[in-house]
Motif scaffolding. Structure first.
Motif, PDB file in Angstrom:
ATOM      1  N   LYS A  25      77.871  49.345   3.327  1.00  0.00           N
ATOM      2  CA  LYS A  25      77.646  48.070   3.710  1.00  0.00           C
ATOM      3  C   LYS A  25      78.184  47.254   3.146  1.00  0.00           C
ATOM      4  O   LYS A  25      78.208  45.625   3.109  1.00  0.00           O
ATOM      5  N   VAL A  26      77.975  47.407   1.781  1.00  0.00           N
ATOM      6  CA  VAL A  26      78.550  46.195   1.042  1.00  0.00           C
ATOM      7  C   VAL A  26      79.674  46.147   0.472  1.00  0.00           C
ATOM      8  O   VAL A  26      80.495  45.256   0.915  1.00  0.00           O
ATOM      9  N   SER A  27      80.068  47.302   0.577  1.00  0.00           N
ATOM     10  CA  SER A  27      81.648  47.500   0.711  1.00  0.00           C
ATOM     11  C   SER A  27      82.743  48.697   1.742  1.00  0.00           C
ATOM     12  O   SER A  27      82.967  48.930   1.335  1.00  0.00           O
ATOM     13  N   PRO A  28      82.786  48.006   2.457  1.00  0.00           N
ATOM     14  CA  PRO A  28      82.835  47.920   3.799  1.00  0.00           C
ATOM     15  C   PRO A  28      84.777  48.559   3.993  1.00  0.00           C
ATOM     16  O   PRO A  28      85.458  49.395   4.493  1.00  0.00           O
ATOM     17  N   THR A  29      85.517  48.097   2.935  1.00  0.00           N
ATOM     18  CA  THR A  29      86.538  48.309   2.121  1.00  0.00           C
ATOM     19  C   THR A  29      87.435  49.796   1.797  1.00  0.00           C
ATOM     20  O   THR A  29      88.284  50.463   1.673  1.00  0.00           O
ATOM     21  N   ILE A  30      86.805  50.092   1.378  1.00  0.00           N
ATOM     22  CA  ILE A  30      86.857  51.476   0.382  1.00  0.00           C
ATOM     23  C   ILE A  30      86.572  52.298   1.323  1.00  0.00           C
ATOM     24  O   ILE A  30      86.041  52.783   2.464  1.00  0.00           O
ATOM     25  N   PRO A  32      86.503  56.296   3.926  1.00  0.00           N
ATOM     26  CA  PRO A  32      85.147  57.026   4.367  1.00  0.00           C
ATOM     27  C   PRO A  32      85.684  57.990   3.323  1.00  0.00           C
ATOM     28  O   PRO A  32      84.993  58.771   2.729  1.00  0.00           O
ATOM     29  N   LYS A  33      86.872  58.953   2.895  1.00  0.00           N
ATOM     30  CA  LYS A  33      86.927  59.910   2.287  1.00  0.00           C
ATOM     31  C   LYS A  33      86.637  59.197   0.850  1.00  0.00           C
ATOM     32  O   LYS A  33      85.674  60.297   0.602  1.00  0.00           O
ATOM     33  N   VAL A  34      87.345  58.343  -0.345  1.00  0.00           N
ATOM     34  CA  VAL A  34      86.581  57.805  -1.489  1.00  0.00           C
ATOM     35  C   VAL A  34      84.884  57.854  -1.404  1.00  0.00           C
ATOM     36  O   VAL A  34      84.333  58.282  -2.311  1.00  0.00           O
ATOM     37  N   ARG A  35      84.503  57.027  -0.090  1.00  0.00           N
ATOM     38  CA  ARG A  35      82.663  56.961   0.106  1.00  0.00           C
ATOM     39  C   ARG A  35      82.067  58.135   0.142  1.00  0.00           C
ATOM     40  O   ARG A  35      81.236  58.292  -0.763  1.00  0.00           O
ATOM     41  N   LEU A  86      76.060  55.577  11.501  1.00  0.00           N
ATOM     42  CA  LEU A  86      75.529  54.386  10.759  1.00  0.00           C
ATOM     43  C   LEU A  86      76.915  54.307  10.508  1.00  0.00           C
ATOM     44  O   LEU A  86      77.965  54.456   9.318  1.00  0.00           O
ATOM     45  N   PRO A  87      77.938  53.404  11.343  1.00  0.00           N
ATOM     46  CA  PRO A  87      78.929  52.891  11.741  1.00  0.00           C
ATOM     47  C   PRO A  87      78.936  51.413  10.243  1.00  0.00           C
ATOM     48  O   PRO A  87      77.285  51.472  10.602  1.00  0.00           O
ATOM     49  N   THR A  88      79.501  51.774  10.069  1.00  0.00           N
ATOM     50  CA  THR A  88      79.967  50.855   8.712  1.00  0.00           C
ATOM     51  C   THR A  88      80.438  49.043   9.421  1.00  0.00           C
ATOM     52  O   THR A  88      80.961  49.038  10.912  1.00  0.00           O
ATOM     53  N   SER A  89      80.368  48.052   8.254  1.00  0.00           N
ATOM     54  CA  SER A  89      80.622  46.792   9.452  1.00  0.00           C
ATOM     55  C   SER A  89      82.397  46.787   9.729  1.00  0.00           C
ATOM     56  O   SER A  89      82.107  45.430  10.678  1.00  0.00           O
ATOM     57  N   SER A  90      83.175  47.433   9.258  1.00  0.00           N
ATOM     58  CA  SER A  90      84.109  47.125  10.402  1.00  0.00           C
ATOM     59  C   SER A  90      84.874  47.871  10.950  1.00  0.00           C
ATOM     60  O   SER A  90      85.689  47.932  11.399  1.00  0.00           O
ATOM     61  N   ASP A  91      83.930  48.868  11.543  1.00  0.00           N
ATOM     62  CA  ASP A  91      83.849  49.253  12.887  1.00  0.00           C
ATOM     63  C   ASP A  91      84.101  48.395  14.208  1.00  0.00           C
ATOM     64  O   ASP A  91      83.428  47.215  14.079  1.00  0.00           O
ATOM     65  N   LYS A  92      85.046  48.989  14.799  1.00  0.00           N
ATOM     66  CA  LYS A  92      85.358  47.976  16.287  1.00  0.00           C
ATOM     67  C   LYS A  92      83.900  48.159  17.345  1.00  0.00           C
ATOM     68  O   LYS A  92      84.330  47.173  18.578  1.00  0.00           O
ATOM     69  N   ARG A  93      82.840  49.167  17.194  1.00  0.00           N
ATOM     70  CA  ARG A  93      82.685  49.590  17.806  1.00  0.00           C
ATOM     71  C   ARG A  93      80.757  48.371  17.202  1.00  0.00           C
ATOM     72  O   ARG A  93      80.619  48.442  16.383  1.00  0.00           O
ATOM     73  N   LYS A  94      80.545  48.170  18.551  1.00  0.00           N
ATOM     74  CA  LYS A  94      79.360  47.017  18.293  1.00  0.00           C
ATOM     75  C   LYS A  94      78.179  48.170  18.577  1.00  0.00           C
ATOM     76  O   LYS A  94      77.362  49.127  19.565  1.00  0.00           O
ATOM     77  N   LEU A  95      77.227  47.488  17.700  1.00  0.00           N
ATOM     78  CA  LEU A  95      75.633  48.545  17.895  1.00  0.00           C
ATOM     79  C   LEU A  95      75.090  47.863  18.715  1.00  0.00           C
ATOM     80  O   LEU A  95      75.166  46.584  19.417  1.00  0.00           O
ATOM     81  N   LEU A  96      74.531  48.374  19.387  1.00  0.00           N
ATOM     82  CA  LEU A  96      73.612  47.882  20.401  1.00  0.00           C
ATOM     83  C   LEU A  96      72.163  46.572  20.426  1.00  0.00           C
ATOM     84  O   LEU A  96      71.819  46.302  20.865  1.00  0.00           O
TER      85      LEU A  96
END
Length: 98
Positions: A25-30, A32-35, A86-96
């Motif tokens: 949530k804080v740093s979506p540019t990282i 997934p592998k590093v996170r 829990l998708p990140t804010s950079s995901d194209k999917r939208k939360l309902l």
């Protein structure tokens, strides 16, 4: 290490999941592998730090290192599963809920 293994495993998984969500949530540019690697292995510092306590030096034996590797694997797996739900804010999917 710690007397109650179930408490240690549960606390470690909770720390890994919490770190994964926070970093996502804080740093979506990282990526997934590093996170997942960071979130899965960072709580190990807390576990080994508890071994120090007030002592000046601590010797880690083979079982401590094996348990640490198992906890790190559990943390990476927990972070991966948390990332699926829990998708990140950079995901194209939208939360309902939004």
């Amino acid at each position: 290490m710690i007397d109650n293994a179930a408490v240690l495993i549960g606390a470690y998984a909770a720390m890994a999941a919490g770190l994964s969500v926070t970093v996502a949530k804080v740093s979506p540019t990282i990526g997934p592998k590093v996170r997942h690697f960071f979130s899965g292995t960072a709580p190990l510092v807390v576990v080994f730090g508890m071994l120090l306590g007030d002592a000046d030096t601590v010797t880690l034996h083979g079982m401590d290192l094996l348990a640490g590797a198992g906890l790190a694997a559990l943390g990476v797996a927990t972070s991966s599963v948390t990332g699926k739900f829990l998708p990140t804010s950079s995901d194209k999917r939208k939360l309902l809920s939004r």
